[in-house]
Structure formats: C-alpha cells, structure tokens
Design a protein around this motif. Structure first.
Motif, PDB file in Angstrom:
ATOM      1  N   HIS A  29     -27.281   7.994  15.948  1.00  0.00           N
ATOM      2  CA  HIS A  29     -28.333   7.247  16.656  1.00  0.00           C
ATOM      3  C   HIS A  29     -29.700   7.916  16.521  1.00  0.00           C
ATOM      4  O   HIS A  29     -30.543   7.779  17.384  1.00  0.00           O
ATOM      5  CB  HIS A  29     -28.002   7.079  18.143  1.00  0.00           C
ATOM      6  N   ARG A  31     -25.380  -0.640  25.590  1.00  0.00           N
ATOM      7  CA  ARG A  31     -25.376   0.820  25.383  1.00  0.00           C
ATOM      8  C   ARG A  31     -24.243   1.508  26.123  1.00  0.00           C
ATOM      9  O   ARG A  31     -23.987   2.693  25.921  1.00  0.00           O
ATOM     10  CB  ARG A  31     -26.718   1.398  25.799  1.00  0.00           C
ATOM     11  N   ALA A  45     -29.173   2.747  12.641  1.00  0.00           N
ATOM     12  CA  ALA A  45     -29.452   3.565  13.815  1.00  0.00           C
ATOM     13  C   ALA A  45     -29.026   5.002  13.575  1.00  0.00           C
ATOM     14  O   ALA A  45     -29.620   5.938  14.098  1.00  0.00           O
ATOM     15  CB  ALA A  45     -28.732   2.991  15.032  1.00  0.00           C
ATOM     16  N   ARG A 105     -32.292   5.343  16.891  1.00  0.00           N
ATOM     17  CA  ARG A 105     -32.202   4.378  17.995  1.00  0.00           C
ATOM     18  C   ARG A 105     -33.429   4.511  18.895  1.00  0.00           C
ATOM     19  O   ARG A 105     -33.811   5.610  19.282  1.00  0.00           O
ATOM     20  CB  ARG A 105     -30.925   4.639  18.789  1.00  0.00           C
TER      21      ARG A 105
END
Lengths: 1177, 84
Positions: free
Chosen positions: A10, A24, A51, A13
C-alpha cells in the motif's frame, strides 16, 4: 524485483477519498507472480497492485514492451493477467478476491527480465505483413517457424484440469433496456419506470454512477440510491449489453451472476433500447506513449477517486478539455506534484515519453524536458456507438467535436442519450436522459398494448398502465473539442496489437489505403480492445496518410460482441433434445448398445447381430420400432390426400387393408415411404420413416392448409402414443396368438398386408399390422405406449419355449437388406427420383395429379438417372464399405454401394447400389473400388431381394395357439419411477410427495383427449373456451384451447373412458367434420408448481410469462429446451401452477432438463399427487 | 432475433417457425409447361424490400401463416392474403 520487494504494501495508497469504493476494514491477501500482496475489498486486481507500487503488469503483444495502466477499465490492454487457472482476465475490472494467484502472461522468463523483448530491437522487422512476408517462404521451413513463433503467442495458460463450472443462458423480457448506469442512463431509467414501464438497467462496471463517481461522488450516490430504491428497475451491474439483433433482441452478459457461474447470457427482448454508455477516453499517439506511467486522465482519476491510489509522484498533464483540467485538480488534491500542465488548446504538445521500463521524463514540443513518473493525457473521446450501429444507426464524424456522433434513428424503439449523443452540464445530461426514458417507455407501453391485443393468452386490456404524454425531447449541444490524434512523433495506435502510426502509414504506402484494408493488413482494431481505444486514432492516421479527412475515410463496422464473452456463456446449458421409446430403460438394462438415430436413442444390438438375424429367420424375434412415424388421419377426404401425396393409388384401399406407399417431393425426389392402414371408413393410420416423421406431418399439413383447405381431414401425430413392436419370424403367429384376444390370427382370416385392432396381453386398442420389412412372417403391433413394457415383457415370457429374443437395429438392417428393401436416405439421396429407386411399379402416372408427377413424367420419358440394383461381390467374403465407388471401364465413377453387409442367411456379402443405367442389367460385372485402394468385382442381381425373392417366407401355415397366462397390464409414465411406488388406476406412479416451494411432478396418468373441429363451427360454440385459454368443465375436467380448432380435454385417470365416449358422442352428432383422438398415452404431462416457476421456465422458454401476457387460465404452445411443449397456466389454491405437456418420447428429456435448469431455483421432484384430484380441488 | 407476427399466437421468435419461402402458387401439373414447373420449383424472387412469405408455426399453433417481411430491415407484418 528486489526494489519492489522492499516497498511497503500500500505504498501508493492515499488517505480516504470521498467516493472511494474500497472497504479498508477488509484486507484481502493474494499473490502476484508468486509473492504475497494484499489489497482491500472493492479493489480491482490492478488497483491493489498499483497501490502496492507495481506499475508494470504485462508485456506487449508483438514487441514485448512493458505495459502498465492505460485506462484502468475492463478494456485496459496492458492489464490482461492470469488469475488462478483462468487466462486473459481483465484485471483492471475484475475485483480482487482473497487467495487469488495472479501472474503476468506473455513474459519469459519473468515480467521484468523479458528476453522476448529482444524483438523490440529488431522492431523494424516486425513491420505490417511481417509474418506474411517472412515466414511463407520457403514453405518447407514453415514447421520450424511455427515451433519458434509458438513461444511468442500472446496468451495465458489454460489448465487441463479446470474447474467444473456451470454457464447458462436465460430469456428475459423488459419494456425499456437502458445500457449504461451513468447520469443520463439513470435518469432515463427513473423516468421510464415512472411512466409505468418495466426497466432493466445494465452497467458494465461494479457500481452505478459513471464518471460522476469520481467527478461528483455525492451526485452519483444520490442518483444511484434513487435508482436502487425505485420499484420496477432491475439493476444489473458488472454486466454488458454485448449485442443487439433484430427486434431489439439483446445479449446481456452477466459476469459472476451466482456462485460457481462465471458468466450468464440473458437473451433479452426489449421494446425500447436506450443506449447511454457514455464516452471512452482516447489515447494520444506520440513516441513512448505506451510506457508505464503514461495514462489517460480518466484512468488517473479512477485510481485516485475510486481506489485511493496515487498513480505517480510527479506528473505532467497534457490537457485539451475540462476533464483534463479536473484531473490536474484531482492530482493536486491527492498530493501529487504536478510538474507541468501542457495545454493543447493553446498549442502545447508532448513529443516523447522517455524511460526504460517506466516513464522517467517527458519531452515537450517547446524543447523542454520534464522529469516525471506520470504523464496524464486528456486529448479527446470516442463514442462507443456499437449498439446503435447494430440497430442500423450510421455514425458520422463531426470535426468540431473531434468524434463520431450517431446519425438519425432508423426507427422507433432505439434511443441514444448522454455523452454518446452530445455534450452538456450534468443537469442537461439528466434532463435529456429523462426525456428519452419517458419517450422510450411510452413507445414500449404502446407496443405492449398492441401485442397484448394479439396474444390470446393475455387478459383483456385494462391491466396495462397507460403512458401519459412524454416531455418534449431536445437534443444535447454538439460538443466542441480540438482534433488531437497524433503528435509530430510516431507512437502506438493499437495497444492490444502493437500497431504503430508508422505501421499504418506504411500500410497505406503499400496500397492498403482504405480503413477496411489497412485494418486487415495491420490488424489494427482487431485485438482484445476491438477499436474502443484506437479506432479514431487509426482512422486519423490513415486519413492523414491518404491526404483525406476522417469523414471521407469512414469507419470500420462495429459488430457483436461489444466485449469478450466466454465460450461457456455462448454455449450455455446443453439443450439437445433426445427421444426415448418406453422400452429404452429395458434395452439399457439388457445390454443393448445404444445407437443415436436423429433425436432417437435406439438399441443397435444386444449381442451378436448375426445371431439375432438367425433367430428371426429360424424362430421368432422382437424389435422395438417405436420411432416409426405414425399419423392418425380422419375424415372423408383421406383418400384424396393419400392420392395426392403418394405416387401410387389409394382410392380402393378396403377397410382392414394395409398398403405400401412412396412419397416424392415436387421435384420427383423420393423423400419418404411407409405403409398406411385403413382402420375404419374414415379412419387411417399412416406410417413414415423414423427420421421423416416430422417432415411428413408438415408436408401433410401444408397440403391441407395451403392447397386444399376444402378437404375434410384431421391429422394427429401418434408416433409415441404407441409402443411399436415388430414380432418377426416363422414362429411369430404362434407367439402373438398366445397373447391376443378378439383377433383371429389364422393365415386365412388375417392375410399379408392387412390390419386388425384388438387386445394384446390384456391391453385394448392395440393395432396389429401384418407386414414384412424383414421378409419373414411378421406382425407389427402398436400398443398404447404406457403399456409398452408390459407387452414387451409378456411377449418374451410367452415365447420362451420358442426361443424368442430381442433384436436390434443392426440385425433389422441386415434382414431388410437380405430382402432387398430400400431405406430412403441411405439407398437414395437428395437427387434420387422414383424411377431411380426401383419403384417404377409404384408410380401411377395415370393419376390426375400427385406431388412430383410432372418431374416423374419427364424422368420416364427421358429414361434418365441411375438405377438401384442388388449387387453380390464375386468374392463372398469381401464386404465393400458403404459409399465405395463403382468404377466404369474408362475409370470414371459410375455409381456407388449404398448398403453392404455380410448375410448370415446366404453366408456371403450382399449389397445394394446406385449405378448408371448402362451398368444396371442383371449379370453385369461391376468394378468396386474399396477404400484401401483395392478393386473387387461384383455382379448385378436380377432383383433387389437377395433372400426369398418369391416371398414364400412371408406366408407359412403355422396355426394360432391358445392364449396363455400373462401378468395384469401395468401402465407407466415416461419418467422411470425411482423409490416407493403406488398405483393410480392401473398406472404405476411414484409415491414420494414433496412439500418444497417449487415442485415438478409427472402427472402423465391424467386422461388427455384431443378434439378437432372448425375454429368457428358449432362444436367450437359448444366448447367452454377457445384457443389460448383453459376452462374447467363439470366433473373436474379441464378444457384447454390448445390450438385454432383444437382442444385438449384433461381429466382424472379414471375418467378417461367416460370423457372419450362423451366427446365422441358430441362429435359424431355434430353437423361438421370433427374428430376425437385419445392422446393419454401419447403425451408426457408434468405439473410445475410454485411461485418461482417462471424463473425456472425462463431458462428453457422464450415466452414472456408475466401476469398480463400469460395470466392464470392461459394456454399456449412453444419451444422449451428445444421440445415443442404445451404450457397451461392453471393456478391452484392461489399458488402458481403450470401444466406442461409434450410428445411422450420427449418427456424423459424435458423432465430431466427442467430439474437441471431449476437447480438454482431449488426445484424438487415430486410423485403423482395421490391425495386427491389433480386438476381441481 | 427476428420475431414473426403469428396471427394466432402473437409475435414469436423466428426459431419457432419454418420458413417456406415467398409465395409460390402451384401451377396445374396437367397444363404446366416444363418452364412453368421449373419456375415453381426453383426460382424465387429476392427483392430488396417487402416480400410476402409463408411461415409454418411449427412450435406453436401449427398453422401456415402469411407474413410480409422487408428483406432489408427484417421488419415483419401480417399479410391479409394467403393461408391463415
């Protein structure tokens, strides 16, 4: 790889975004090229990978260039991945699931070290036509080329051990089908449903909202909520309207409609089609435009807005429109540095994207170079006019809009709205959508009214909502957009096929100067994206190379399918009707080898067919010949009909007699044969070949309906109303007489080619014909089908001492060949006229008229055509293959073997063959070319019969015998009863009862009596109902208006004889031609009961079963899973109930097909409802 | 899929029908010349536009019906003439 490894999951992200579709709280673990990754629920595979910091997902088709996100949609050409055992998954669309094993495809040995990318260096050699030019010569080397090229095939891996998945096709009906769930589509759906129409809204993506999802998430959510809350809109997301055909028949492809089903096709009939797919953003052509990091503005905005993924860290934006400007805002809001905004409207341009594996710098037209890892382009739009094209709308190129716009509507029922047809603010798009939806609904409702008025099953008008006046429909403004297709450099035009603008220019130079030619030469637009991204750019480049405009260049045609559809979905469930005789389960349990003969499954042999032949020649054998076509003919004009259809004469056939007849088509070609019996003054039964039964029935109806409506004849097919058994052999009279009552079987009383009716093994209404297809004394007995197994077993039991045994189709073929009886379609073909089939004796040219007469007159005058002859090979052990050629001395083909077998009776090979007239004289020695190349000799015989040409075996003086004991008759339904049994009348039925919400029961024991009369005569007047409706009559019976001038009276099993008598009385006293035929044994009848029955039927039947079209008390006939089936809606106790009946031989198939198709509806098999009357409470 | 407007059953999918081609009246075989018979057997008009055809509703009412079909648009409508 190591740098990727070190990146945190991530890493790209973003913090929560307003319209994000990820959850999430729900983390999904998966693997990417063998390494663990994680994403969130709601992520696509690609958004989860992005991501995690991945930006290269595949290698391109031809040059193996690294590819990343371009569109971030289903159509993203660089995002096709292998997921578990499934190749070519559109990973920018497919939602992430926990445990997925995702890998790149078309890479070797790995995504980041792709040796095949060496082809890039030699890119010059992969110019258009490279494969055609390079590998075609020398031809001898092609296998070598093929082996090498196969390594470069652009596709994933197919697992041989794949999952057992179910696909299906269903029928659906709606008034308004809205394609696209953006603002215009949603507005159209809402106004259509408010107008009173049924609406289906189909959205390709996983959520409604279209571009509003990232441009205005609050407005998107608000509209979507209204649509989802509206009563009467069926919303299908993750589904695509892939095709539109005649009559607004649309293929709606649903992905993942239910667990274990990857795809389903809804064959949707809609009155109005509203096309609102929005727009597809167009890539820009420049050097390096396919580097990972170069993406469309809509892709960047999707990644940010829907999945909260930063598409890069430092961006250059090339913008020519407000959406590009909005992308700049979105990037900045997400905290991404926008290093430079290049405004194409003021002359800014991008020359080149630079970088290895991913974008590192952007070279601009003003000579500057900007370091960046993200280049966002917003240079225009493509209108996906696909569905409108399929509807007959021609798209026109509009230069000031820089895109194609749909032309005039070809007719009512086709509408376009939203960005596809024009430009506008959100409220303009919504207003246009609403007006279109209202018009579409109004038109649809008018159509629905009109149909309801013509459908006999509908309720009288009044039940339909009536549309008011639709608001005036204005058109959307024509968009204004600069024409931007290509920079001054060359780049990729077709990302799927790796076709560059340079390739297209060279194709034009080589003479492939029209769009259609250049397309086929370079394969531009022929890859997985099918023109959605590249079509307009390709046309622009071709136009430029030709020095023409885009409008002059024209477009290539959009054809179905709009998106890729799996072969599984196109195949659906397998609905391939098969027919069984009542005896087939017995055959199977006695070792019969099944033979597929058309739709029929028949016993080919039980053991050695030659032994079976011998037992018929020497003792007695029985064969199941149920598939022989049988037509019941009633009326004073039957002889006229027979004279018209058969080549021979029928006027003087006496009651109790049987005659063989041959039918020719109007071109004189033999198309069927069989025997017809006269049972009574005005009652005949015609038999046909097994395969010709349907065609002959249609032929009879054609003559009666279109050419001689004045003839009074009623035809009813009885093929499977009877189980037909041929009892053949010298002992057949002895055997049959042990079981018959009311029929004198003695040679004097019951001669050859005669017919009797009587009782066989206790079963009344059986028909016995004395005929001789096998060349032996034989009786063909037709017993009411439900008693078939009882009679068959009684014959075997009664004939034990005579050595009776069953014989199969193969033994019968040998027997008839020994006797020289031809089989139409085997010993004749599509050109064989009657005089070529050895049927000269049958053709009576002195009749005034019969089908095919003029052609036969000419054939006889000219003496033309080959001849059917019997042939015996000189070497008795040689059995020539069927279709072996007969060779003339000149080497030319002079005929062929049509039937060939070893004859156990003669101990030698025997044949029939078609030969030229010059070869047909008896004694002529023919040369027969075998398939192994050898040539053997055969002699033409004086007559077709090899065995017993005098016909002595048809007669013998055995005497009838005393009746023996046999078991009490038992009637059985078409579905084999499993488990506990009980009896209704003399029917054996299943005793199990189900209380499930949806049940299917075999209720075949109900009496089914067919009545035929004029649709508007006195009998029609006296019937309680007409075509299309059912009505209960006294005593719990049900009268069904099953056809024009056709009724079916259903009654409880014990009522059969009484109903029959009563109806016969009515018809015999009537002042018109009318007939009654008992079809109790000829039809399979099922009861499907439960509220969800229409869902099940939608899988097998194309009729709209909604309450206003097929209300309680409706009757209709249609095709169900390929079987002609009568459907009667007759609710019981407020619960929806359908009675379904079809030809009895199709019953077992229909029953199992309904259970299979209804598995997801939870249908349960139930026994006969023994607790009380079935029809009425 | 094209729908055929059956005058008895209402519009139904074309797959329920068998196409019997454009109307082709049968000449009297007693007087027909070879040429007339050949035309009847083998020659069919294939106009661009409306043509009157016979369809057999095999999976429905089993009536021969007469339909005017536009060969360009496949639009169909009932025909008053011909067998019903």
């Amino acid at each position: 790889m190591t740098s990727t490894e070190r990146r945190p999951q991530h890493s790209r992200r973003l913090p929560p975004q307003q319209g994000e579709v990820i959850d999430r709280n729900r983390v999904l673990e998966f693997s990417w090229n063998g390494r663990r990754r994680s994403g969130y629920e709601g992520d696509t595979i690609i958004s989860a990978l992005a991501a995690a910091g991945e930006d290269v997902f595949s290698r391109s088709f031809k040059y193996h260039r690294p590819r990343g996100v371009l569109t971030a949609t289903m159509h993203d050409p660089g995002c096709m991945l292998q997921v578990d055992d499934e190749p070519n998954v559109r990973a920018a669309h497919r939602l992430l699931r926990a445990g997925m094993r995702v890998s790149s495809q078309n890479t070797w040995p790995s995504l980041h070290l792709d040796l095949k990318a060496a082809t890039q260096l030699g890119g010059r050699f992969l110019a258009p036509g490279f494969y055609y030019k390079t590998f075609m010569w020398p031809r001898v080397l092609w296998p070598v080329y093929e082996r090498v090229l196969r390594q470069f095939v652009h596709a994933g891996r197919v697992e041989p051990q794949t999952r057992g998945e179910v696909y299906e096709k269903r029928n659906a009906h709606t008034d308004v089908l809205v394609v696209g769930g953006g603002p215009a589509g949603m507005a159209a759906a809402l106004s259509a449903v408010q107008t009173g129409a049924r609406v289906m809204l189909v959205e390709e993506e996983h959520q409604l909202g279209g571009h509003l999802r990232w441009a205005d998430p609050a407005a998107a959510a608000d509209l979507a909520r209204q649509v989802l809350e509206a009563d009467g809109i069926e919303v299908l997301t993750n589904a695509t309207v892939a095709a539109r055909y005649d009559g607004n028949w649309c293929a709606v492809v649903q992905r993942d409609p239910e667990p274990g089903m990857p795809e389903r096709i809804l064959k949707t009939r809609t009155q109005s089609l509203v096309v609102a797919p929005g727009l597809i953003e167009r890539p820009y052509v420049f050097a390096g435009n396919d580097l990972p990091g170069v993406m469309l503005s809509s892709a960047a905005r999707r990644l940010i807005g829907l999945h909260a993924v930063a598409p890069g860290e430092r961006a250059v934006v090339l913008t020519a429109n407000p959406e590009g400007d909005a992308a700049v805002e979105d990037l900045r809001r997400a905290g991404i540095e926008v290093a430079q905004v290049v405004d194409a409207r003021t002359g800014g341009d991008v020359l080149r994207a630079r970088g290895r594996k991913r974008l590192q710098a952007v070279e601009l037209a003003d000579g500057t170079t900007v370091e960046a890892d993200l280049l966002v382009t917003a240079t225009g739009w493509t209108a996906p006019t696909s569905l409108l094209n399929m509807s007959g709308v021609v798209p026109n190129y509009v230069p000031q809009a820089a895109r194609f716009l749909p032309g005039a509507q070809p007719g009512a029922g086709i509408y376009g709205t939203g960005g596809l047809v024009g430009d506008g603010e959100l409220n303009q798009l919504q207003n246009h959508g609403a007006a279109v939806g209202s018009h579409a609904a109004q038109y649809a409702l008018q159509q629905r009214h009109a149909i309801a008025a013509t459908v006999p099953t509908s309720l009288p008008a009044g039940g339909h909502p009536n549309a008011g006046t639709a608001p005036p429909m204005s058109s959307l403004p024509i968009p204004q957009h600069p024409e931007l297709f290509r920079s001054s450099t060359h780049g990729i035009v077709d990302f799927s096929e790796d076709v560059s603008s340079r390739d297209l220019q060279s194709a034009v130079r080589e003479g492939y100067d029209s769009a259609e030619l250049a397309k086929r030469y370079t394969t531009v637009t022929m890859g997985p994206s099918q023109g959605k991204l590249e079509l307009v750019n390709a046309l622009a480049v071709i136009a430029e190379a030709n020095g023409k405009t885009i409008a002059e260049t024209g477009a290539t045609t959009w054809r179905p399918m709009y998106t890729s559809v799996t072969l599984g979905a196109l195949a659906g469930r397998n609905y391939d009707p098969v027919r069984y005789s009542e005896l087939q389960p017995w055959h199977e349990s006695h070792g019969a080898v099944p033979l597929v003969a058309g739709q029929w499954i028949r016993p080919e042999r039980y053991g050695d067919p030659l032994v079976e032949v011998n037992s018929v020649r020497q003792g007695v054998g029985i064969i199941d010949v149920t598939p022989i076509g049988k037509l019941d003919l009633r009326g004073p004009d039957v002889p006229k009909l027979l004279n018209q259809l058969y080549v021979n004469k029928w006027s003087r056939l006496a009651v109790g007699r049987v005659r063989y007849g041959v039918m020719c088509a109007e071109d004189g070609v033999v198309f069927d044969d069989g025997v017809t019996a006269r049972l009574d003054e005005e009652h005949y039964v015609m038999s046909t070949t097994s395969s010709g039964a349907g065609a002959v029935w249609e032929w009879v109806e054609e003559w009666l309906q279109t050419m001689h409506p004045d003839w009074q004849v009623h035809v009813t097919p009885l093929t499977t109303a009877y189980t037909s058994i041929n009892v053949a052999g010298p002992h057949s009279r002895r055997l049959l007489s042990r079981l018959t009552a009311g029929v004198d079987l003695s040679a004097e009383a019951f001669g050859y080619m005669q017919v009797r009716t009587g009782r066989v093994a206790g079963v009344d209404d059986s028909i016995l014909w004395r005929i001789g297809f096998t060349g032996e004394l034989s009786y063909e007995i037709h017993v009411p089908a439900s008693y078939g197994l009882h009679v068959w077993e009684a014959l075997l039991h009664a004939g034990e001492d005579l050595g009776v045994r069953p014989f199969g189709v193969e033994a019968q073929r040998v027997l008839r060949l020994e006797k020289g009886h031809l089989i139409i379609g085997q010993d004749t073909d599509g050109l064989t006229k009657a005089y070529s089939a050895g049927l000269d004796w049958a053709v009576k040219l002195d009749k005034d008229d019969f089908a095919g007469k003029p052609e036969l007159v000419w054939q006889r005058e000219q003496g033309a055509g080959p001849q059917l002859v019997a042939i015996q090979p000189v070497d008795p052990r040689t059995v020539p293959e069927e279709a072996a050629q007969i060779i003339l001395p000149t080497g030319r083909i002079g005929g062929r073997i049509t039937s060939s077998r070893h004859s156990p009776t003669l101990g030698r090979s025997i044949c029939l063959g078609q030969v030229e007239r010059a070869l047909s004289d008896p004694g002529t020695v023919l040369k027969i070319r075998l398939t192994d190349g050898r040539t053997v000799e055969g002699t033409v015989m004086p007559q077709l019969a090899h065995v017993d040409p005098e016909g002595n075996r048809l007669n013998n003086d055995t005497l009838p015998e005393e009746t023996v004991e046999y078991a009490a008759p038992v009637a059985r339904g078409p579905v084999v009863v499993q488990g506990q049994r009980t009896s209704i009348d003399d029917w054996q039925v299943s005793a199990s009862q189900s209380s499930a919400p949806l049940t299917l029961a075999d209720v075949s024991p109900l009496a089914k009596i067919s009545v035929r009369a004029a649709p508007d005569g006195p009998i029609a007047e006296s019937m309680p109902t007409g075509f299309g409706r059912v009505s209960p009559s006294g005593d719990g019976r049900l009268v069904v208006g099953s056809g024009p001038g056709e009724w079916m009276v259903l009654a409880e099993p014990g009522e059969r004889a009484a109903v029959l008598d009563e109806l016969r009385e009515v018809t015999q006293t009537a002042e018109e031609h009318a007939s009654v035929v008992d079809l109790t044994h000829g039809r399979a009848l099922f009861q499907l009961m439960g509220e969800s029955a229409p869902d099940l039927l939608a899988a097998v039947c194309a009729i709209d079963l909604s309450d206003d079209m097929v209300s309680d008390g409706a009757a209709l006939r249609t095709s169900m899973a390929g079987v002609v089936t009568d459907l009667i809606r007759y609710d019981r106790g407020g619960i929806r109930r359908y009675l379904l009946h079809c030809e009895r031989s199709s019953g077992r198939y229909l029953h199992s097909t309904l259970l299979d198709a209804g598995r997801s509806s939870g249908v349960t098999e139930s026994g006969y409802p023994v607790s009380g009357p079935v029809l009425n409470s | 899929m094209m729908q055929i407007p059956c005058p008895w059953c209402g519009p139904r999918n074309a797959t329920e029908f068998r196409h019997h081609g454009p109307h082709a009246p049968r000449p009297d075989p007693a007087t027909a010349s070879a040429e007339e018979w050949r035309r009847y057997l083998y020659l069919r008009p294939n106009p661009y536009g409306p043509v009157e055809e016979t369809w057999y509703h095999a999976a429905g009412c089993r009536r021969f019906v007469s339909v005017i079909r536009d060969t360009f648009t496949n639009a169909t409508q009932w025909s008053e003439g011909g067998p019903r």
